[in-house]
Write a protein that holds these residues in place. Structure first.
Motif, PDB file in Angstrom:
ATOM      1  N   THR A  98      -2.923  17.466   8.500  1.00 20.33           N
ATOM      2  CA  THR A  98      -3.008  15.805   8.334  1.00 20.33           C
ATOM      3  C   THR A  98      -4.081  15.774   7.381  1.00 20.33           C
ATOM      4  O   THR A  98      -3.913  14.899   6.589  1.00 20.33           O
ATOM      5  N   ASP A  99      -5.202  16.616   7.430  1.00 18.46           N
ATOM      6  CA  ASP A  99      -6.215  16.546   6.141  1.00 18.46           C
ATOM      7  C   ASP A  99      -5.536  16.613   4.979  1.00 18.46           C
ATOM      8  O   ASP A  99      -5.787  15.779   3.855  1.00 18.46           O
ATOM      9  N   LEU A 100      -4.480  17.519   4.764  1.00 19.13           N
ATOM     10  CA  LEU A 100      -3.937  17.781   3.327  1.00 19.13           C
ATOM     11  C   LEU A 100      -3.165  16.541   3.144  1.00 19.13           C
ATOM     12  O   LEU A 100      -3.119  16.335   1.817  1.00 19.13           O
ATOM     13  N   GLN A 105      -2.892  11.744  -0.483  1.00 20.42           N
ATOM     14  CA  GLN A 105      -2.820  10.198  -0.582  1.00 20.42           C
ATOM     15  C   GLN A 105      -3.970   9.694  -1.264  1.00 20.42           C
ATOM     16  O   GLN A 105      -3.951   8.849  -2.279  1.00 20.42           O
ATOM     17  N   GLY A 106      -5.213  10.376  -1.341  1.00 20.94           N
ATOM     18  CA  GLY A 106      -6.535  10.125  -2.066  1.00 20.94           C
ATOM     19  C   GLY A 106      -6.237  10.344  -3.264  1.00 20.94           C
ATOM     20  O   GLY A 106      -6.646   9.745  -4.176  1.00 20.94           O
ATOM     21  N   LEU A 107      -5.668  11.548  -3.769  1.00 24.87           N
ATOM     22  CA  LEU A 107      -5.516  11.752  -5.140  1.00 24.87           C
ATOM     23  C   LEU A 107      -4.836  11.182  -5.793  1.00 24.87           C
ATOM     24  O   LEU A 107      -4.882  10.732  -7.126  1.00 24.87           O
ATOM     25  N   GLN A 108      -3.480  10.761  -5.238  1.00 25.08           N
ATOM     26  CA  GLN A 108      -2.695   9.594  -5.687  1.00 25.08           C
ATOM     27  C   GLN A 108      -3.313   8.178  -6.073  1.00 25.08           C
ATOM     28  O   GLN A 108      -3.054   7.689  -7.093  1.00 25.08           O
ATOM     29  N   ILE A 135     -14.032  12.439  -1.004  1.00 21.00           N
ATOM     30  CA  ILE A 135     -14.450  13.916  -1.190  1.00 21.00           C
ATOM     31  C   ILE A 135     -14.728  14.270   0.225  1.00 21.00           C
ATOM     32  O   ILE A 135     -14.383  15.512   0.779  1.00 21.00           O
ATOM     33  N   GLN A 136     -15.134  13.365   0.850  1.00 18.76           N
ATOM     34  CA  GLN A 136     -15.444  13.758   2.427  1.00 18.76           C
ATOM     35  C   GLN A 136     -13.776  13.979   3.124  1.00 18.76           C
ATOM     36  O   GLN A 136     -13.597  15.069   4.208  1.00 18.76           O
ATOM     37  N   THR A 137     -12.647  13.739   2.662  1.00 23.27           N
ATOM     38  CA  THR A 137     -11.404  13.956   3.110  1.00 23.27           C
ATOM     39  C   THR A 137     -11.251  15.508   2.644  1.00 23.27           C
ATOM     40  O   THR A 137     -10.570  16.297   3.335  1.00 23.27           O
ATOM     41  N   LEU A 138     -11.606  15.825   1.245  1.00 19.57           N
ATOM     42  CA  LEU A 138     -11.502  17.184   1.123  1.00 19.57           C
ATOM     43  C   LEU A 138     -12.277  18.234   1.659  1.00 19.57           C
ATOM     44  O   LEU A 138     -11.791  19.246   2.132  1.00 19.57           O
ATOM     45  N   LEU A 139     -13.553  17.628   2.352  1.00 20.79           N
ATOM     46  CA  LEU A 139     -14.372  18.648   2.639  1.00 20.79           C
ATOM     47  C   LEU A 139     -14.145  18.751   4.124  1.00 20.79           C
ATOM     48  O   LEU A 139     -14.542  19.615   4.983  1.00 20.79           O
ATOM     49  N   SER A 140     -13.380  17.696   4.787  1.00 18.74           N
ATOM     50  CA  SER A 140     -12.742  18.068   6.081  1.00 18.74           C
ATOM     51  C   SER A 140     -11.900  19.222   6.422  1.00 18.74           C
ATOM     52  O   SER A 140     -11.975  19.820   7.399  1.00 18.74           O
ATOM     53  N   MET A 141     -11.219  19.801   5.344  1.00 21.50           N
ATOM     54  CA  MET A 141     -10.573  20.869   5.272  1.00 21.50           C
ATOM     55  C   MET A 141     -11.420  22.143   5.613  1.00 21.50           C
ATOM     56  O   MET A 141     -10.964  23.081   6.436  1.00 21.50           O
ATOM     57  N   VAL A 142     -12.450  22.008   4.896  1.00 21.71           N
ATOM     58  CA  VAL A 142     -13.618  23.258   5.283  1.00 21.71           C
ATOM     59  C   VAL A 142     -14.022  23.083   6.746  1.00 21.71           C
ATOM     60  O   VAL A 142     -14.255  24.271   7.373  1.00 21.71           O
TER      61      VAL A 142
END
Length: 426
Positions: A98-100, A105-108, A135-142
């Protein structure tokens, strides 16, 4: 006994598959932190451009957009190499996927955000929050990777990485906030409070990361305050936090502020890369060991005789465990030509118990962090507070009640239905 060995091999194969997935995940995390680093720099330059376009920030921002696009292409290429159906199933895997989807969506939507910045169609504060969300969406994958890892050593490394990237992101927000203030030539009282919160919060995150990393990385983190640029950064911090709200600031200091913050962020990014490298090596090492153990189990000539002594051993072992007796540790897997299947089963059960206990310790800080962040978000939504105000409110409640911050956060979440409706800020 053939079926017993079948299930033992299946369990070991499952572990190998999970560790291989973690190897791929570590590759994705390297691309993730590289993209986040470029987005953080783009966010800071966007604030300088929005605050004072006449100072010549357009060209620097344009060059940064190209660097971000290169990092984005590398990230998407790494993402495309992953199979959505691979790896462990379950809720944690679903959250990661889901994060991916949110990241895509954010990058688009990033080109739309850039157009608003280029056309001065938004304020620096709005742009900052837009970049923070991406950025927080990306970091949520970590975070999800750290929460899902079942090996305590790998989980510990991932938790350290999570706190390191969070601390760096808070430092990046500090850079963006200060850049906007210097470019505008003034700072407001709520911005000063935000800066103080960001400085304190990033230090806490970096301290947790240092407590979980290798000795070399811990020393490197401890050595960050010795950098020459930090002396200039501290001086500029004092200018921002001690100035009277609305009083003029030296707009020419914006370049010095950006350079000092960037030097620190670049140093933190180098540590990110080193930690991701350690994570990748650790995952590959664990995977190799697990595969070797799996191969040894497959070729081992285990003693499968079904005499009275062997069958009684099952129930005797069960009685000892039920009585809470301390049984001597057994070797991880048989390394000789013969052994007892029961020993292997008991060994695997003990290993799983030990791993579970260690994982609980490693994940303790991570779960508390999740509670605190959720409670802050709830206060922000229901009471119209900023993040800094929400964090201060939680800390004040903890001090007044003599309770830990995580306990207060849990109480706030439990009483969510009793919170007042959202109110607008004056």
């Amino acid at each position: 006994m053939d079926r017993t060995l079948h299930w033992l091999r299946a369990a070991r194969h499952a572990l190998v598959a999970e560790l291989r997935q973690l190897v791929h995940t570590s590759q994705l995390l390297r691309a993730t932190t590289a993209l986040v680093h470029q987005l953080q720099r783009e966010r800071g330059l966007s604030n300088l451009y929005l605050g004072n376009a006449a100072a010549g920030w357009h060209d620097a921002l344009q060059r940064q957009l190209e660097a971000t696009d290169q990092a984005c292409a590398a990230f998407l290429a790494e993402l495309d190499s992953l199979e959505p159906g691979s790896g462990a199933a379950g809720l944690q895997r679903a959250r990661l996927l889901t994060d991916l989807a949110r990241v895509h969506q954010g990058l688009q939507a990033l080109p739309w955000l850039r157009r608003r910045v280029r056309e001065h169609g938004c304020s620096p504060r709005w742009a900052t929050q837009a970049y923070v969300r991406l950025i927080q969406t990306l970091l949520s994958m970590v975070f999800e990777a750290a929460d899902a890892a079942q090996d305590p050593d790998i989980s510990r490394c991932l938790v350290a990485l999570y706190h390191l990237v969070q601390g760096k992101e808070l430092a990046g927000q500090e850079r963006a906030c200060g850049a906007a203030a210097f470019a505008r030539g003034a700072i407001e009282a709520d911005e000063q409070q935000l800066l103080l919160h960001l400085i304190e919060a990033q230090q806490r995150s970096l301290e947790v990361a240092a407590s979980l990393t290798s000795r070399e990385l811990t020393e490197a983190l401890d050595g960050l305050p010795q950098q020459a640029e930090l002396v200039r950064l501290e001086r500029l911090r004092r200018q921002l936090t001690s100035a009277l709200p609305g009083a003029p600031l030296d707009r020419s200091s914006s370049a010095a502020w950006f350079a000092a913050c960037t030097a620190r962020l670049d140093a933190l990014h180098e540590l990110e890369e080193r930690l991701v490298g350690e994570l990748r090596a650790l995952c590959e090492h664990k995977c190799e060991l697990a595969q070797r153990a799996c191969d040894e189990l497959s070729v081992a000539q285990l003693n499968t005789r079904a005499d009275d002594a062997a069958e009684a051993a099952f129930f005797e072992a069960d009685d000892a465990a039920g009585a809470g007796l301390a049984l001597p540790p057994l070797p991880a897997w048989p390394h000789t030509g013969s052994g007892c299947v029961l020993d292997v089963i008991e060994t695997q059960a003990r290993q799983l118990q030990q791993v579970t206990a260690e994982l609980e310790k490693v994940r303790h800080n991570l779960q508390e962090r999740r509670l605190i962040e959720r409670a802050k978000g709830l206060l922000m939504a229901h009471q119209g507070l900023t993040e800094a105000e929400a964090h201060h409110r939680l800390r004040q409640m903890a001090m007044n009640q003599g309770r830990r911050l995580a306990e207060v956060a849990q109480a706030v979440l439990s009483a969510a239905e009793l919170l007042p409706a959202q109110r607008s800020r004056a």
